[in-house]
Every structure is written in C-alpha cells, then in structure tokens.
Design a protein around this motif. Structure first.
Motif, short mmCIF file in Angstrom:
data_model
loop_
_atom_site.label_atom_id
_atom_site.label_comp_id
_atom_site.label_asym_id
_atom_site.label_seq_id
_atom_site.Cartn_x
_atom_site.Cartn_y
_atom_site.Cartn_z
N SER A 24 -28.81 5.83 -6.52
CA SER A 24 -28.16 4.56 -6.18
C SER A 24 -29.04 3.58 -5.41
O SER A 24 -28.76 2.39 -5.38
N SER A 25 -30.07 4.07 -4.75
CA SER A 25 -30.96 3.22 -3.96
C SER A 25 -32.23 4.00 -3.66
O SER A 25 -32.36 5.14 -4.07
N ALA A 26 -33.14 3.38 -2.94
CA ALA A 26 -34.38 4.06 -2.56
C ALA A 26 -34.07 5.14 -1.52
O ALA A 26 -33.09 5.06 -0.79
N ALA A 27 -34.94 6.15 -1.46
CA ALA A 27 -34.77 7.23 -0.50
C ALA A 27 -36.12 7.55 0.13
O ALA A 27 -37.16 7.47 -0.51
N GLU A 28 -36.08 7.92 1.40
CA GLU A 28 -37.26 8.42 2.09
C GLU A 28 -37.28 9.93 1.89
O GLU A 28 -36.31 10.60 2.21
N VAL A 29 -38.37 10.44 1.35
CA VAL A 29 -38.46 11.86 1.00
C VAL A 29 -39.60 12.49 1.80
O VAL A 29 -40.72 11.98 1.80
N THR A 30 -39.30 13.60 2.46
CA THR A 30 -40.32 14.36 3.17
C THR A 30 -40.43 15.73 2.53
O THR A 30 -39.44 16.46 2.43
N THR A 35 -44.32 12.28 4.00
CA THR A 35 -43.18 11.40 3.76
C THR A 35 -43.58 10.24 2.86
O THR A 35 -44.65 9.66 3.02
N GLY A 36 -42.69 9.95 1.91
CA GLY A 36 -42.92 8.83 0.99
C GLY A 36 -41.59 8.24 0.57
O GLY A 36 -40.52 8.71 0.97
N LEU A 37 -41.65 7.22 -0.25
CA LEU A 37 -40.45 6.53 -0.71
C LEU A 37 -40.23 6.81 -2.18
O LEU A 37 -41.15 6.65 -2.99
N ALA A 38 -39.02 7.23 -2.53
CA ALA A 38 -38.61 7.36 -3.93
C ALA A 38 -37.74 6.15 -4.23
O ALA A 38 -36.71 5.96 -3.59
N HIS A 39 -38.17 5.30 -5.15
CA HIS A 39 -37.41 4.10 -5.49
C HIS A 39 -36.15 4.47 -6.25
O HIS A 39 -36.02 5.59 -6.74
N GLN A 40 -35.23 3.53 -6.37
CA GLN A 40 -34.00 3.79 -7.12
C GLN A 40 -34.35 4.29 -8.51
O GLN A 40 -35.23 3.76 -9.17
N ASN A 41 -33.69 5.36 -8.91
CA ASN A 41 -33.92 6.08 -10.16
C ASN A 41 -35.26 6.79 -10.19
O ASN A 41 -35.67 7.32 -11.22
N GLY A 42 -35.96 6.82 -9.05
CA GLY A 42 -37.21 7.55 -8.95
C GLY A 42 -36.92 9.03 -8.76
O GLY A 42 -35.92 9.42 -8.19
N ALA A 43 -37.80 9.86 -9.28
CA ALA A 43 -37.62 11.30 -9.23
C ALA A 43 -38.76 11.97 -8.49
O ALA A 43 -39.87 11.45 -8.43
N ILE A 44 -38.46 13.12 -7.93
CA ILE A 44 -39.47 13.92 -7.25
C ILE A 44 -39.21 15.39 -7.55
O ILE A 44 -38.07 15.84 -7.59
N HIS A 45 -40.30 16.12 -7.81
CA HIS A 45 -40.20 17.57 -8.04
C HIS A 45 -40.52 18.28 -6.73
O HIS A 45 -41.50 17.94 -6.07
N ALA A 50 -40.86 24.84 -0.65
CA ALA A 50 -41.29 23.62 0.05
C ALA A 50 -40.26 23.21 1.10
O ALA A 50 -39.06 23.31 0.88
N MET A 51 -40.72 22.76 2.26
CA MET A 51 -39.86 22.21 3.31
C MET A 51 -39.56 20.77 2.95
O MET A 51 -40.47 20.00 2.65
N LEU A 52 -38.27 20.38 2.94
CA LEU A 52 -37.93 19.05 2.46
C LEU A 52 -36.76 18.43 3.19
O LEU A 52 -35.96 19.11 3.82
N ARG A 53 -36.69 17.11 3.06
CA ARG A 53 -35.58 16.32 3.61
C ARG A 53 -35.51 15.00 2.86
O ARG A 53 -36.53 14.41 2.54
N PHE A 54 -34.29 14.55 2.56
CA PHE A 54 -34.02 13.23 2.00
C PHE A 54 -33.38 12.41 3.09
O PHE A 54 -32.48 12.89 3.77
N ALA A 55 -33.79 11.15 3.27
CA ALA A 55 -33.17 10.24 4.23
C ALA A 55 -32.79 8.95 3.52
O ALA A 55 -33.41 8.58 2.53
N ASN A 56 -31.77 8.30 4.04
CA ASN A 56 -31.31 7.04 3.47
C ASN A 56 -31.67 5.89 4.41
O ASN A 56 -30.97 5.63 5.37
N PRO A 57 -32.76 5.17 4.12
CA PRO A 57 -33.15 4.04 4.96
C PRO A 57 -32.39 2.76 4.61
O PRO A 57 -32.54 1.74 5.29
N GLY A 58 -31.56 2.80 3.58
CA GLY A 58 -30.89 1.60 3.10
C GLY A 58 -29.56 1.31 3.76
O GLY A 58 -29.14 1.99 4.70
N ALA A 59 -28.86 0.31 3.23
CA ALA A 59 -27.59 -0.15 3.78
C ALA A 59 -26.38 0.33 3.00
O ALA A 59 -25.24 0.10 3.42
#
Length: 92
Positions: A24-30, A35-45, A50-59
């Motif tokens: 639905s929107s961009a996500a901060e992925v660690t 840490t990097g940014l996954a854009h909307q509809n962006g995918a990450i494997h 792996a140690m991981l976290r998704f964060a929502n920097p958006g509104a």
C-alpha cells in the motif's frame, strides 16, 4: 497492516525464508542491521535466519504481503527479539 509511524517486531525465522511486498505504500526494511526503503509494490527477499523488521514511515497504514518458503509450517521457528506492542492495525 502496520500503523503509520510503527514497526513490526525485530525477529528472525530460522526455518524458512520469505518474500515480502510493500503493497500500500513505501516501507522501511531492516535485514541483518542494514536498513533501506522498499517502494510501494516493491519486494524484498529475506533468507532463512535473517534478522528483520518492517517499519511504516508513511501517513497511511502499510499493507505487507508475505510469502513463506518452508517445508513445514508452524511458529516454532520464530524468535522475537524486540516487540513493542500494538503497532499492527487491529491489535489489542
């Protein structure tokens, strides 16, 4: 869904890898401290272990689609390392 300004718990899955899509929107992925940014509809494997976290920097709420790649399902391979509480829409 992850609420704006919130994040998922820091965790790893020992037994399976995952493929995440920020729907639905961009996500901060660690992943493993990087840490990097996954854009909307962006995918990450995310590889198994792996140690991981998704964060929502958006509104707006962040919808995440997860595909798990595993031989046998179950939560026994999950290790939560830091969980901050009600950061998911609908959580109590």
């Amino acid at each position: 869904m992850v609420k704006p300004g919130e994040c998922l718990s820091l965790r790893n899955r020992r037994r399976w890898s995952r493929h995440w899509v920020a729907a639905s929107s961009a996500a901060e992925v660690t992943v493993n401290g990087n840490t990097g940014l996954a854009h909307q509809n962006g995918a990450i494997h995310i590889p198994a272990g792996a140690m991981l976290r998704f964060a929502n920097p958006g509104a707006i709420p962040l919808e995440v689609v997860e595909v798990q790649i595993v031989r046998a399902m179950g939560e026994d391979g999950t290790v939560s390392n830091a969980d901050i509480g009600a950061r998911v829409v609908g959580a109590r």
